[in-house]
Design an enzyme around this catalytic site. Structure first.
Site, short mmCIF file in Angstrom:
data_model
loop_
_atom_site.label_atom_id
_atom_site.label_comp_id
_atom_site.label_asym_id
_atom_site.label_seq_id
_atom_site.Cartn_x
_atom_site.Cartn_y
_atom_site.Cartn_z
N GLU A 111 0.73 -0.95 -0.03
CA GLU A 111 -0.16 -0.12 -0.05
C GLU A 111 0.86 1.28 0.07
O GLU A 111 0.59 2.08 -0.70
CB GLU A 111 -0.88 0.10 1.22
CG GLU A 111 -1.92 -1.19 1.33
CD GLU A 111 -3.12 -0.76 0.15
OE1 GLU A 111 -3.04 0.05 -0.62
OE2 GLU A 111 -4.04 -1.76 0.01
N ASP A 238 -4.57 -9.79 -8.48
CA ASP A 238 -5.24 -8.60 -9.61
C ASP A 238 -3.96 -7.99 -10.26
O ASP A 238 -3.59 -8.29 -11.40
CB ASP A 238 -5.95 -7.59 -9.19
CG ASP A 238 -5.87 -7.16 -7.95
OD1 ASP A 238 -4.83 -7.41 -7.25
OD2 ASP A 238 -6.90 -6.35 -7.27
N GLU A 335 -18.96 -5.09 -4.29
CA GLU A 335 -17.64 -5.40 -4.14
C GLU A 335 -17.52 -6.78 -4.69
O GLU A 335 -16.64 -7.10 -5.47
CB GLU A 335 -17.34 -5.11 -2.59
CG GLU A 335 -15.98 -5.75 -2.36
CD GLU A 335 -15.01 -4.49 -2.82
OE1 GLU A 335 -15.21 -3.73 -3.29
OE2 GLU A 335 -13.68 -4.79 -2.16
N GLU A 354 -11.83 0.74 -10.63
CA GLU A 354 -11.26 -0.18 -11.68
C GLU A 354 -12.21 -0.32 -12.87
O GLU A 354 -11.83 -0.42 -13.87
CB GLU A 354 -11.12 -1.94 -11.23
CG GLU A 354 -9.97 -2.03 -10.26
CD GLU A 354 -9.92 -1.36 -8.86
OE1 GLU A 354 -11.24 -0.90 -8.59
OE2 GLU A 354 -9.07 -1.73 -8.18
C1 DMJ Z 1 -6.20 0.83 -5.01
O1 DMJ Z 1 -5.28 0.97 -4.12
C2 DMJ Z 1 -5.39 0.07 -6.32
O2 DMJ Z 1 -6.12 0.29 -7.62
C3 DMJ Z 1 -5.30 -1.41 -6.03
O3 DMJ Z 1 -4.54 -1.99 -7.13
C4 DMJ Z 1 -6.36 -2.11 -5.69
N1 DMJ Z 1 -7.04 -1.58 -4.49
C5 DMJ Z 1 -7.49 -0.08 -4.78
C6 DMJ Z 1 -8.32 0.54 -5.53
O4 DMJ Z 1 -9.61 -0.36 -5.36
#
Ligand code: DMJ
Length: 447
Positions: A111, A238, A335, A354
């Site tokens: 993060e 992902d 979600e 996304e």
């Molecule tokens: C963001 O912090 C980034 O896009 C990450 O790859 C996935 N989660 C969140 C948004 O959904």
């Protein structure tokens, strides 16, 4: 596909926004207004903290009492891109006055890398102020001890002051979503250890893919053994796929290009689920390929973007139709959805980007205005259901539309940035010059 890995020129990342806004389309101005509103809420109720809790009008810090200024760092390049000059200047001042990584906090490597390191590097590439790079280098250096595991794959947490690590069970996304940032830092500082360390981590992970070519959901970074063999393209996996492709592209790294090509086939072969109603991606066992789940959700919606960018706009478009269906069925996306019966498994909406991101890439790469229309409907839903007097709030449930007390920093960093870019003139961002990290921070090859 190889043409999609072409070198990136070192042209400016952003064109001047105001000169290019199409007079017949009010969307860029509406998105700009939304960003102003969200920023105003942060400024009024959470200034100097990580995030805003919009309903209670209180700040939220990820690490008790130790703000790392997540929202300002994450928002800065969006504020610049949208021409919100005053807001960008106050964000920059706050960051340069107060941001310090000399803190006794156990920070989540993934993060902090995608939001802070990515944000600082893109800020540096925007205005060349060396103080951004000093902060980025300090942060990158403090994160390096995380990689001191027997395999070279990083622990999930590292103490920014002491270098102490914790949590040896990690996942492909947290291990494999570091190279764009560490690699860019290496190039800008001419310290190859940043590149080599992050590349080794993703390579060690890739080497442990199953004979089918798939990765699982959890792996022990000390032993290298899989802890959860469920394979999918959602949370925890992902952006591993995203960074294989984008790292190959940004750094012209042939190893990463090969890893992407060797991974994308198995992903499309085993995880894709062709149904009468359309294309989805679900869960399978990484060793047997047996289907073990039919869940898809807000996070999986990143995939059309990466497929389109890699040249497969056909598959991307088909999956995007399912993403759009997920939005229109509930008025706003849940979600997690079970696509076998369109039942919601987790009904919240966390203001995620996304779907908007995928609409943006597909529109830019195909020119099909249908994708703009999808993005417009998403933006209208966000405005209608999540806007609050103090900013924007996640939803507890897309069924009841009840709000939840959190405005994540990726709302400004990503969701609104992609919404803006979907309607701004194409030259605002030149996708042949820029690679967005997974938090939508634009990185450019200047080396
Ligand atoms: C963001 O912090 C980034 O896009 C990450 O790859 C996935 N989660 C969140 C948004 O959904």
């Amino acid at each position: 596909m190889m043409s999609a890995l072409l070198a990136l020129a070192s042209a400016p990342a952003f064109a001047e926004p105001r000169n290019h806004v199409a007079p017949d389309d009010h969307m860029p101005e509406r998105v700009r207004e939304a960003v102003r509103h969200a920023w105003q809420g942060y400024k009024q109720h959470a200034w100097g903290h990580d995030d805003l809790n919009p309903l209670s009008r209180t700040p939220h810090d990820w690490y008790a009492g130790q703000s790392l200024l997540m929202t300002p760092v994450d928002s800065y390049d969006t504020l610049v891109l949208l021409g919100l000059t005053a807001e960008a200047a106050e964000a920059k001042q706050l960051i340069l006055d107060r941001l310090s990584f000399d803190r006794d906090v156990s920070a989540q490597v993934f993060e902090v890398t995608i939001r802070l390191l990515g944000g600082l590097l893109s800020a540096y590439q925007l205005d060349q102020d060396p103080r951004w790079l000093t902060l980025a280098t300090d942060l990158g250096t403090r994160l390096l001890p995380a990689f001191n595991s027997p395999t070279g794959m990083p622990y999930r947490f590292v103490n920014l002051r002491t270098g102490a690590v914790k949590d040896s069970v990690s996942n492909p996304a947290e291990i494999g979503t570091l190279l764009l940032e560490f690699g860019t830092l290496a190039k800008l500082t001419q310290r190859p250890e940043f590149y080599d360390t992050a590349k080794r981590a993703v390579t060690e992970l890739y080497k442990r893919r199953s004979p089918l070519g798939l990765v699982g959901s959890a792996i022990n970074v000390r032993s290298g053994a899989w802890v959860d063999s469920t394979s999918h393209v959602g949370a925890g996996i992902d952006s591993y796929y995203e960074y294989l492709f984008k790292s190959a592209r940004l750094f012209q790294d042939l190893d990463l290009g090969l890893m992407w090509r060797e991974s994308t086939g198995p992903m499309n072969r085993h995880l894709a689920d062709e149904r009468f109603e359309g294309l989805w991606y679900g869960q399978v066992n990484m060793f047997t390929g047996e289907r073990v789940g039919t869940q898809f959700g807000a996070l999986e919606a990143f995939l059309p973007a990466v497929l389109a960018l890699s040249g497969d706009t056909k598959r991307a478009g088909r999956l995007m139709d399912s993403v759009a269906r997920m939005w229109t069925t509930f008025g706003i996306e849940p979600e997690v959805l079970d696509y076998s019966d369109m039942r919601m498994d987790y009904p919240g909406y966390e203001l995620r980007p996304e779907s908007m991101e995928s609409a943006y890439y597909l529109y830019r790469l195909t020119g099909d205005k249908r994708y703009q229309q999808m993005g417009r409907e998403m933006f209208e839903a966000i405005e209608k259901w999540t806007k609050y007097e103090t900013g924007y709030a996640a939803l507890k449930s897309v069924r009841t539309k009840e709000k939840r007390d959190r405005m994540h920093s990726f709302l400004i960093a990503e969701t609104f940035k992609y919404a803006y870019l979907l309607f701004a003139p194409s030259e605002t961002i030149n996708l042949t010059n820029v690679v967005f990290n997974t938090e939508a921070h634009p990185l450019r090859k200047t080396w």
